[in-house]
Design an enzyme around this catalytic site. Structure first.
Site, mmCIF file in Angstrom:
data_model
loop_
_atom_site.group_PDB
_atom_site.id
_atom_site.type_symbol
_atom_site.label_atom_id
_atom_site.label_comp_id
_atom_site.label_asym_id
_atom_site.label_seq_id
_atom_site.Cartn_x
_atom_site.Cartn_y
_atom_site.Cartn_z
ATOM 1 N N ASN A 190 13.452 -5.773 5.128
ATOM 2 C CA ASN A 190 13.400 -4.404 5.692
ATOM 3 C C ASN A 190 14.710 -3.859 6.026
ATOM 4 O O ASN A 190 14.152 -2.830 7.503
ATOM 5 C CB ASN A 190 11.793 -3.275 6.082
ATOM 6 C CG ASN A 190 11.446 -2.553 4.987
ATOM 7 O OD1 ASN A 190 12.725 -1.470 4.862
ATOM 8 N ND2 ASN A 190 10.662 -1.160 5.685
ATOM 9 N N ARG A 230 8.790 15.369 4.696
ATOM 10 C CA ARG A 230 9.315 15.787 3.466
ATOM 11 C C ARG A 230 8.025 16.643 2.911
ATOM 12 O O ARG A 230 6.908 17.048 3.217
ATOM 13 C CB ARG A 230 8.698 14.418 2.523
ATOM 14 C CG ARG A 230 10.155 13.601 2.290
ATOM 15 C CD ARG A 230 10.134 12.631 1.891
ATOM 16 N NE ARG A 230 10.678 11.356 2.582
ATOM 17 C CZ ARG A 230 9.711 10.453 2.565
ATOM 18 N NH1 ARG A 230 8.682 9.887 1.424
ATOM 19 N NH2 ARG A 230 10.160 9.348 2.995
ATOM 20 N N GLU A 278 1.698 -4.017 4.814
ATOM 21 C CA GLU A 278 2.890 -4.058 3.884
ATOM 22 C C GLU A 278 3.657 -5.789 4.194
ATOM 23 O O GLU A 278 4.125 -6.530 3.526
ATOM 24 C CB GLU A 278 3.978 -3.034 3.274
ATOM 25 C CG GLU A 278 3.037 -1.585 3.361
ATOM 26 C CD GLU A 278 4.187 -0.698 3.962
ATOM 27 O OE1 GLU A 278 3.782 -0.811 4.926
ATOM 28 O OE2 GLU A 278 4.694 -0.113 2.670
ATOM 29 N N HIS A 282 4.793 3.312 -1.547
ATOM 30 C CA HIS A 282 4.160 2.820 -1.008
ATOM 31 C C HIS A 282 3.286 1.775 -2.233
ATOM 32 O O HIS A 282 2.246 1.490 -1.699
ATOM 33 C CB HIS A 282 2.860 3.773 -0.527
ATOM 34 C CG HIS A 282 3.652 4.333 0.379
ATOM 35 N ND1 HIS A 282 2.948 5.714 0.779
ATOM 36 C CD2 HIS A 282 4.773 4.240 1.483
ATOM 37 C CE1 HIS A 282 4.167 6.439 1.784
ATOM 38 N NE2 HIS A 282 5.266 5.469 1.699
ATOM 39 N N ARG A 331 11.636 -6.310 1.149
ATOM 40 C CA ARG A 331 10.985 -5.179 0.457
ATOM 41 C C ARG A 331 12.181 -4.174 -0.146
ATOM 42 O O ARG A 331 13.115 -3.774 0.420
ATOM 43 C CB ARG A 331 10.843 -4.275 1.523
ATOM 44 C CG ARG A 331 9.787 -2.837 1.074
ATOM 45 C CD ARG A 331 9.776 -1.878 2.411
ATOM 46 N NE ARG A 331 9.734 -0.436 1.546
ATOM 47 C CZ ARG A 331 9.308 0.920 2.523
ATOM 48 N NH1 ARG A 331 9.937 0.267 3.321
ATOM 49 N NH2 ARG A 331 8.615 2.151 1.741
#
Ligand code: ADP
Length: 399
Positions: free
Chosen positions: A9, A240, A382, A179, A90
């Site tokens: 990642n 965010r 993940e 996601h 990813r």
């Protein structure tokens, strides 16, 4: 060949990696290299001998991956002995093109490059990780797993923004969702825990980490999700804003003279919990809230209220809901968030058990025995999902 996958990642100044057994999900090693390109970098590697750390400068992503390979050689496990099945990457944005993992070749690199305007912060870093890994592992299959892929099943009425139609046709402006790897993994786990087929259950999945997103999953297919063209839309997150009136952009530009980049940065990096209370780490925010801090309390309230609104909306979208699933750092660990977000929804058949919720048992069930809708706490993974998808694709190719 073994079922081990090196999952990578790559962020703009970081590289995270895990060595995962695709069958069991067991991580034989993992590591993180941060502050790539700065005068002091930070490397962590956890292998069979425990954790090692160093702070030597690391100039580039290529040097970072080389440093990771050195760590495997020095501290184990030996990648040569394990015979990797694949490298899994990813990739944040797959646009409308990718609804499944893809074997990486030059054409795929070109296609992901074309998507950079949709994800200028993420895709260039992911591409850098891919290029470096292809150079260092030229003989291994490399697989791209997209964050957006799982949400490609959204129907047009859910992914279309009510803006001039040519914006979608000419510029790809629509909702994509993110996601996806986590939502897909957790949905499958939830069906197993309910002892039901995934195809037969309707779920609301709440991924509450640093980034936060909700999805409505109908029979294993994502039919609604809260993040949009970018990961800024939807729930309140660490830094965010999530949803806001789009006219605020124009107001900030006209009245305060802010540039588009300044506005983008403020909404992505200085808003959310950090903007409201100066703190994006949920544990610290909770400590301050417990101590009576009003800003921390308001931030918590705004955060949970937004989750509740999405639960109600997705309940309506699905019609019937079998389970609501909480995952990721905050979703798994904050009993207060689960309870505030679901409070007062008994008429919808959602009943949290305060004792189970305070300390979820192994099965993750935190609802009462008579709750029509099960409420589950399920850890996401993940990396495992990326490893599984990578091995499945490689096996399929070899058949
Ligand atoms: P990422 O999106 O980076 O994968 P995580 O899923 O690890 O993030 O979630 C990180 C968030 O989870 C942080 O805000 C962190 O404070 C929060 N968190 C982790 N552990 C706890 C805990 N025990 N209680 C409340 N929040 C927690």
């Amino acid at each position: 060949m073994s079922d081990h996958v090196l999952v990578i990642n790559a962020g703009s100044s970081s590289l995270k990696y895990s060595l995962i057994h695709a069958g069991s999900g067991e991580a034989a090693a993992d590591g993180l290299i941060e502050r790539i390109g700065e005068s002091e970098s930070h490397q962590k590697h956890r292998g069979p001998d425990g954790e090692t750390e160093s702070s030597d400068p690391i100039a580039s992503h290529e040097d970072a991956l080389r440093a990771a390979l050195d760590a495997f050689e020095k501290h184990g496990p030996s990648l040569d002995d394990l015979e990797l099945a694949a490298v899994g990457h990813r990739v944040v944005h797959g646009g409308s093109k990718f609804s499944a993992p893809v074997l990486i070749d030059d054409a795929l690199v070109a296609e992901v490059t074309e998507l950079v305007p949709l994800a200028p912060l993420h895709n260039p870093a992911n591409l850098e990780g891919i290029k470096v890994a292809r150079r260092l592992f030229p003989d291994l299959p490399q697989v791209a797993v997209f964050d957006t892929a799982f949400h490609q099943t959204l129907p047009p009425h859910a992914y279309t923004y009510a803006v001039p139609a040519e914006w979608l046709e000419e510029h790809g402006i629509r909702r994509y969702g993110f996601h996806g790897t986590s939502h897909s993994f957790v949905a499958e786990q939830a069906a197993q825990r309910l002892n039901r087929e995934l195809a037969d259950v309707n779920l609301i999945v709440l991924h509450l980490g640093n980034g936060c997103s909700a999805s409505a999953v109908q029979g294993g297919r994502s039919v609604e999700t809260s993040m949009g063209m970018t990961p800024l839309e939807g729930l309140v997150m660490g830094t965010r804003s999530g949803d806001l009136d789009p006219a605020i952009h124009g107001h900030l530009a006209r009245e305060l003279g802010w540039s588009i980049d300044e506005i983008d940065k403020a909404l992505n990096a200085k808003s959310g919990l950090k903007g409201l209370a100066g703190e994006n780490d949920f544990r610290e925010l909770s400590r301050r809230r417990d101590a009576g801090d009003e800003k921390a309390q308001l931030a918590f309230d705004v955060y949970c209220h937004r989750i509740k609104k999405y639960v109600g909306a997705y309940y309506a979208v699905l019609g019937t809901v079998d389970a609501i699933v909480f995952t990721a750092g905050v979703g798994q660990h904050s009993a207060d968030v689960r309870s505030a977000a679901l409070q007062g929804l008994e008429r919808l058949g959602i009943r949290l058990d305060p004792v189970r919720n305070a300390d979820p048992a192994e099965d993750g069930v935190v609802s009462t025995g008579d709750s029509d809708v099960a409420v589950l706490v399920i850890p996401t993974n993940e990396e495992w999902e990326i490893a599984r998808q990578a091995v499945a694709l490689v096996d399929q190719r070899e058949e």
